[in-house]
Write a protein that holds these residues in place. Sequence first.
Motif, short mmCIF file in Angstrom:
data_model
loop_
_atom_site.label_atom_id
_atom_site.label_comp_id
_atom_site.label_asym_id
_atom_site.label_seq_id
_atom_site.Cartn_x
_atom_site.Cartn_y
_atom_site.Cartn_z
N TYR A 10 0.84 -1.21 0.00
CA TYR A 10 0.00 0.00 0.00
C TYR A 10 0.87 1.26 0.00
N CYS A 11 1.96 1.23 0.78
CA CYS A 11 2.84 2.40 0.82
C CYS A 11 3.47 2.66 -0.54
N VAL A 12 3.85 1.58 -1.24
CA VAL A 12 4.43 1.74 -2.58
C VAL A 12 3.40 2.32 -3.52
N LEU A 13 2.14 1.82 -3.46
CA LEU A 13 1.09 2.31 -4.34
C LEU A 13 0.81 3.78 -4.10
N VAL A 14 0.75 4.17 -2.84
CA VAL A 14 0.49 5.57 -2.51
C VAL A 14 1.64 6.45 -2.98
N ALA A 15 2.87 5.95 -2.83
CA ALA A 15 4.04 6.73 -3.25
C ALA A 15 4.03 6.99 -4.75
N CYS A 16 3.38 6.09 -5.51
CA CYS A 16 3.30 6.25 -6.96
C CYS A 16 2.09 7.03 -7.40
N ALA A 17 1.26 7.48 -6.45
CA ALA A 17 0.06 8.23 -6.80
C ALA A 17 0.43 9.61 -7.29
N PRO A 18 -0.49 10.31 -8.00
CA PRO A 18 -0.19 11.65 -8.50
C PRO A 18 0.24 12.60 -7.39
N ALA A 19 1.10 13.52 -7.72
CA ALA A 19 1.61 14.48 -6.73
C ALA A 19 0.46 15.26 -6.12
N GLY A 20 0.55 15.50 -4.84
CA GLY A 20 -0.46 16.30 -4.16
C GLY A 20 -1.59 15.49 -3.59
N LEU A 21 -1.61 14.14 -3.91
CA LEU A 21 -2.72 13.32 -3.42
C LEU A 21 -2.29 12.39 -2.29
N ALA A 22 -1.00 12.29 -2.04
CA ALA A 22 -0.53 11.23 -1.16
C ALA A 22 -0.12 11.71 0.22
N ALA A 23 -0.45 12.93 0.60
CA ALA A 23 -0.07 13.40 1.93
C ALA A 23 -0.89 12.69 2.99
N PRO A 24 -0.23 11.99 3.95
CA PRO A 24 -0.98 11.23 4.94
C PRO A 24 -1.57 12.14 6.01
N ILE A 25 -2.62 11.62 6.64
CA ILE A 25 -3.16 12.31 7.80
C ILE A 25 -2.19 12.13 8.96
N SER A 26 -1.98 13.16 9.73
CA SER A 26 -1.08 13.09 10.88
C SER A 26 -1.90 13.04 12.15
N SER A 27 -1.58 12.08 13.01
CA SER A 27 -2.34 11.99 14.25
C SER A 27 -2.11 13.20 15.14
N SER A 28 -1.01 13.97 14.89
CA SER A 28 -0.78 15.17 15.70
C SER A 28 -1.51 16.38 15.16
N HIS A 29 -2.00 16.28 13.90
CA HIS A 29 -2.76 17.38 13.31
C HIS A 29 -4.01 16.82 12.63
N PRO A 30 -4.84 16.12 13.37
CA PRO A 30 -5.99 15.46 12.76
C PRO A 30 -7.00 16.43 12.20
N ALA A 31 -7.04 17.66 12.72
CA ALA A 31 -8.06 18.60 12.26
C ALA A 31 -7.83 19.04 10.83
N GLU A 32 -6.62 18.68 10.25
CA GLU A 32 -6.36 19.07 8.88
C GLU A 32 -7.31 18.38 7.91
N THR A 33 -7.84 17.22 8.29
CA THR A 33 -8.75 16.52 7.41
C THR A 33 -10.17 17.02 7.62
N ARG A 34 -10.89 17.12 6.54
CA ARG A 34 -12.31 17.46 6.62
C ARG A 34 -13.17 16.20 6.67
N ASN A 35 -12.53 15.06 6.64
CA ASN A 35 -13.28 13.82 6.55
C ASN A 35 -14.03 13.52 7.84
N GLN A 36 -15.23 12.97 7.66
CA GLN A 36 -16.03 12.49 8.78
C GLN A 36 -15.92 10.97 8.82
N PHE A 37 -15.67 10.46 10.02
CA PHE A 37 -15.50 9.02 10.18
C PHE A 37 -16.76 8.44 10.83
N TYR A 38 -17.42 7.54 10.12
CA TYR A 38 -18.63 6.88 10.62
C TYR A 38 -18.21 5.53 11.19
#
Length: 845
Positions: A10-38
């Motif tokens: 999975y890490c290799v696949l993400v690393a090969c994704a288009p630029a700008g799409l592969a930044a991971p969520i950081s547990s120290s800055h979770p508010a950066e994501t707008r995603n809602q988790f159900y």
Amino acid sequence: MSRVLRNLFYCVLVACAPAGLAAPISSSHPAETRNQFYMIGHAHIDPVWRWTKDEGFAEVLATFRSALDRMKTYPDVAMVVSSAQFYEWVLQADPQMFAEIQQRVQEGRWNLVSGWWVESDANCPGGESHVRQGLYGQHFFLKHFGRTATIGFAPDTFGHPWSLPQILCKQGLDCYFYLRPELNEKPDLPAPVFQWQGQDGSRLLTFSIIEAYTAKEGDIESRLQSSNQRFKTFLPKAHQLAVFYGVGNHGGGPTIATIEEIESLKRDAYPTIRFSSLETYVNDFRKQQIDVPTVNEELQHHARGCYSACSQVKLWNRTAETNLLVAEKAASLASLYCRAPYPAETLRTAWKKVLFNQFHDILAGSSIEQAYEDSRNDYGYSSSVAREVLTYALNALTSQVATLDARYPASTPFLVFNPCSWPVQAPIEIEMQRLDRRIAPTLRDAKGEPIPYQQLPTAAVKVNSRIRLVFQADLPPLGYQVFRLDFAKAADVSATKRVIASTSCLENDWVRISFDTLKGTISSYFDKKSGRELLTGPAGCGVVLNDWDDTWGHRIVSYDQEIGRFGNADIRLVEPGPERGRIIINSRFGSSTLAQEFSLSAHSSEMTCRVTLDWKEKARVFQLSFPTALKDGQLTYSIPYGFIQRPMSGEEEPGGNWLDLSGKDGKGAFGLALINNFACGYQVKQGDMRITVLHSTAWSHHNPEVVHPTDHVRWMEQGLHEFTYLLMPHDGDWRGACVSQRAIAYLQSPQVLLTTQHEGDWPLMQSLVSFPSEAAGITSIKMAEDEKSLIFRCVEMNGTSCSVPLSLSPASVGSTVDLQPAEIKTIRVPLKPGEPIRTVNLLEQ
């Protein structure tokens, strides 16, 4: 694949994704994501796997009790549970608990999902079994909860055929959740949500469950991060994500510790977490109106070893399915025309036992050895019920036929019933008491004309008071013909010999089939009409390969490490003709023996084979190989209520009871179909069609555990295996040759009933239902669940549109059925005169 390797992929696949799409969520800055988790409460329950059904029963009761208790303590927690079978167990064992579940369902906190009887294997069952999974599951939910499921749910099923979207849509399901194949197994499908388009064009909003269908204490944040990463990388416009939590496989569900961990994460680092029902999540996701990609293919592959693991359960399943379908057809016609009582509840119970044993860890062959004792008994029960129902129904139908004929007073009549909706020509075997031991009686058809036959040895050794014979019968669609043995006149035994049989050759007017007497294989399959050789190497050859992986075949793409082949053969001529030639070839490998009984009729180019394999090898795979002249042909597999074309890649592939290679040479178009009564796994490469008959790991062995010689484990597949297959040469492609119809007729063969001479209103031969089509067929006839109509399942089999007149001949009822390519259409024919025939969905609504 281990979790470490999967995460690395999975890490290799993400690393090969288009630029700008592969930044991971950081547990120290979770508010950066707008995603809602159900957060969806779930307990994946395997009622059988590394335990037997009785333990699974207790597991269901304990899990449901625990989930209800958690819901009392935590008013926001919701739960999803599939499998109507589980609810039926609770209803029978603890009605008070069942009432609590009903209350939670009404509140919307307990979601009924899947709508199926169990979370079935999707590759090996027949198409009608998939229909019955939803029919009985959804009807149970509707009866006891006042509603049906709308969410398809198969988190642990090992692959999903291309025909499935149509079936699910017509069962009232409008979306689908699955886990396997995962991203590492199908990297060309990275989008976590997509429109899955089926073979007929049906579309189903489909959600890929990310990483796992459960999460226990300590796993929650990892699941949040994985889900966020997948969506942000491959579907960035979606901001609502479902994460499943709870203890699974052996049940369990949401635990106090896991719920508290989620609450803690919500207070601390993930304010967008919310407990939710799955229905709420799906509804909210739809409101986003996001464009998702369309996937127009099957969802494969996972655990390819499961296509052939525990081959006997595959045979039991296909046998029971077939027996029930034939019995239902006969019982339905007897009910319609003879007013015979239809045993609805008896057949429903038998079907439910079959459906339960299609659970993905049972039918896939990945359960422990002891579990298959229960499975064998369940399948045996269903087949026994089917046989009894069929006998009563055929007797009811036969009672209407005028079998009394004053011209032949010293004769014994018998009825042959064709359960297929197209005409069938087939060899029929019949044994009965002799009325006269002195002569060879004359066999007569419905017109009284003598027809040739071949006398066979009786079932018991040399019983002179009985006679057994084989002959070719022409049968009308979904109808019958009455034949009789006339003991008053000796048969003309001077018939021309139409099959030439020896220990090295079987030949008739169509083909000449030669055998290698040393190797015990088919050395030539020569089409006399076209002058074409169909083979390029020894066929019907038993090939032994290395079985180096686990029971599931988690790392298997193909079984390609050949160790040796069966040989050292001896051949015996058993039947010299004139109607059928038959030889038996015995060959050997190691401590194992292989007996193949090859038969050629005087009336066809097809050759049948009955196989008896005594398997003694461990950590080995057994395949039957058929190298054809079609190295560049088009390869087609049957799938549940459909077909699919695949490349000849040599990979292990799932399939139904037939596959076909069709192509062209300088003499025109031709092909060869391989039909059987048990197999689900195949490999084809450069024209070599192979059935993967079995593979023999230790029982329920799962990587990364290693089996050592000192472990004293028991090995799968040891002992006797019996099955059959058919080689079907044809001109043109598989469609023109009606291969799909032939494959059904091979399973749903004509049924024979001895009777007496009696009066009746019906003729000696007639079709009871007419549905004339070479592209479609009536695959099932049953009483509707409300017992007010008959249900006719009509299926287009060739990928072409057609309009077919449906008529019930003695009842003078008719309609036209319009079918689109690969369409499954259900027709409801009321029992009450004057009410209209209409099309309904797969729930008969």
